[in-house]
Design an enzyme around this catalytic site. Structure first.
Site, mmCIF file in Angstrom:
data_model
loop_
_atom_site.group_PDB
_atom_site.id
_atom_site.type_symbol
_atom_site.label_atom_id
_atom_site.label_comp_id
_atom_site.label_asym_id
_atom_site.label_seq_id
_atom_site.Cartn_x
_atom_site.Cartn_y
_atom_site.Cartn_z
ATOM 1 N N ARG A 79 0.689 -1.128 0.513
ATOM 2 C CA ARG A 79 0.248 -0.356 0.160
ATOM 3 C C ARG A 79 0.941 1.551 -0.337
ATOM 4 N NH1 ARG A 79 -4.481 0.138 4.479
ATOM 5 N NH2 ARG A 79 -3.145 1.212 5.934
ATOM 6 N N LYS A 182 -2.311 6.770 1.101
ATOM 7 C CA LYS A 182 -2.741 6.934 2.802
ATOM 8 C C LYS A 182 -1.515 8.539 2.334
ATOM 9 C CE LYS A 182 -2.593 4.984 7.042
ATOM 10 N NZ LYS A 182 -3.727 5.209 7.940
ATOM 11 N N GLU A 218 -16.223 6.508 3.042
ATOM 12 C CA GLU A 218 -15.599 5.699 4.634
ATOM 13 C C GLU A 218 -15.530 6.432 5.613
ATOM 14 O OE1 GLU A 218 -11.528 5.003 4.808
ATOM 15 O OE2 GLU A 218 -11.046 6.794 2.820
#
Ligand code: PLP
Length: 336
Positions: A79, A182, A218
Site C-alpha cells: 500500500r 495514505k 468511508e
C-alpha cells in the site's frame, strides 16, 4: 519495561528509537537504528511545502506462546508503494519496508506489551520528500522511517457501539483525487469535519462519495462494513477510499464463517438494509456503529449497548489470530 499496559491510550510514548533509511543520488542508503527522535531537515524540504508525505499503520503483538509477530506487514508495504506512486515518490522495496519494521520492533522489544493485556505495539512507517525545492516538483531525496509506540486495548471496558454522522458539508477526498493514498494531506483535510462532528456529539463521521454525495465512502479513519439479515458482509466499492488491510482480512474470515462478501456501491438511502454496521481499521479492528445520522434521517442497527453478534464474532476471530490464540491458517503473521 513496566508500563500500565491495560490503560495505555492511543498516543505517542517515547521509545528507544526508530529504524531509518535515506534515499539520495538514485539509491537507498543503509538502514540504521536512530535513537534521536528529532529529524533535521531543510526549511525548503518538499514534504513541508508540497506534501510529499505518506505513512502506514500496523501492529505487532506478543502471542500466547511468547512470540512477537507483526500482522500482514507485506500489505502495508504494497500500500505504501501504491501511495508513493500516486504522489510521485520513491518507495522502499517490500523487503526494505519489512526489514525496517522488524528492526524497529526488535530494538524496542521491551515495549511490546505482554500477552493478555490486550495492548499491542503500533508501528508507524513514514516516507517524506526531503529535497529543498521551491518550484513544484517531485523530491529527489527521501527519508523512510519506522517509529513504534505501545498502545492500549481499544476497548478497555467492553465493545461499545457509537453513533456516526454523515458529513455532507465536507469531502474527505476528490473524485479521482488521493483518497486511495495514505497521504498526510487527506488527514489534515479531515480534521475540520471531524471536529465539527465531535462538537455535534458524534465520535466518528461517515464521508459520502465525493462525486454525487449519495453513496457511502468511508469513516474518517476506517472503512465501512455492514451485515444484512440475509447473511451478507457488504463494503463499499469506491475508488476514493483507503484499501483497508483489516477490511480485507475480515472479508476472508467472513467468507469462512459462511457470509456472502459483497463489494458494491452502497447508497446512503439504503442503510436500512443492515442489521449491523461497523467501522474497521488497525487501531480498533471493529468499532460497532449503532446509529448513522444522515440529514433528517437516523438509521439504527441493533442494540445501543451491545455489538451485533456477527461483528463481535469477526472481531474475536481476527484478534484470536493476532494474539496467537487461533492458528494463523492464512500466513498473516510475520515473526520478528
Ligand atoms: C482513511 C482510513 N481508512 C481506512 C483505514 C483502515 O485501514 P487499515 O485496516 O489498513 O488500518 C484507515 C486506517 O489506517 C484510514 O486512515
Amino acid at each position: 519495561m513496566q508500563l500500565d499496559w491495560k490503560n495505555l491510550g492511543f498516543q505517542y510514548l517515547p521509545t528507544h528509537g526508530q529504524a531509518q533509511c535515506d534515499f539520495a543520488d538514485g539509491k537507498w542508503g543503509s538502514l540504521e537504528f536512530q535513537t534521536n527522535p528529532m529529524l533535521s531537515m531543510h526549511v525548503a524540504a518538499n514534504c513541508l511545502h508540497y506534501g510529499q508525505a505518506i505513512f502506514e499503520g500496523l501492529k505487532a503483538f506478543r502471542t500466547k506462546d511468547g512470540r512477537v509477530v507483526m500482522f500482514r506487514p507485506d500489505k502495508n508495504a504494497s500500500r505504501m508503494r501504491e501511495s508513493a506512486e500516486r504522489l510521485c515518490m520513491e518507495a522502499p522495496s517490500d523487503e526494505l519496508f519489512i526489514e525496517a519494521c522488524k528492526m524497529a520492533v526488535t530494538r524496542n522489544i521491551d515495549f511490546v506489551p505482554p500477552y493478555g493485556t490486550g495492548a499491542s505495539l503500533y508501528l508507524r512507517p513514514l516516507l517524506i520528500g526531503t529535497e529543498a525545492t521551491v518550484g513544484i516538483k517531485a523530491s529527489s531525496s527521501y527519508t523512510f522511517l519506522v517509529l513504534v509506540t505501545p498502545v492500549g486495548p481499544y476497548y478497555k471496558d467492553g465493545f461499545h457501539p457509537v453513533e456516526a454522522l454523515v458529513m455532507l458539508d465536507y469531502d474527505r477526498a476528490a473524485p479521482k483525487g488521493t483518497g486511495r493514498a495514505k497521504t498526510a494531506g487527506n488527514y489534515a483535510a479531515s480534521l475540520l469535519p471531524g471536529l465539527l462532528g465531535k462538537k455535534k456529539g458524534f465520535p466518528i463521521i461517515l464521508f459520502a462519495d465525493p462525486k454525487e454525495n449519495k453513496y457511502v465512502d468511508e469513516f474518517g479513519t476506517s472503512n465501512f462494513i455492514g451485515i444484512t439479515a440475509a447473511g451478507e458482509y457488504k463494503t463499499p466499492d469506491s475508488s476514493s477510499i483507503l484499501q483497508s488491510v483489516t477490511n480485507e482480512s475480515l472479508q476472508l474470515l467472513a467468507a469462512e464463517m459462511g457470509l456472502k462478501v459483497v463489494k458494491e456501491p452502497i447508497a446512503l438511502d439504503s442503510l436500512g438494509q443492515f442489521s449491523e454496521v461497523g467501522a474497521c481499521g488497525t487501531a480498533a479492528v471493529i468499532t460497532p456503529v449503532h446509529a448513522v445520522h444522515y440529514g433528517e434521517k437516523v438509521f439504527r442497527f441493533g442494540e445501543k449497548d451491545k455489538a451485533g453478534q456477527t461483528l463481535a464474532r469477526l472481531y474475536k476471530n481476527l484478534q484470536a489470530i493476532q494474539y496467537g490464540d487461533s492458528p494463523d491458517t492464512h500466513g498473516w503473521l510475520v515473526e520478528v
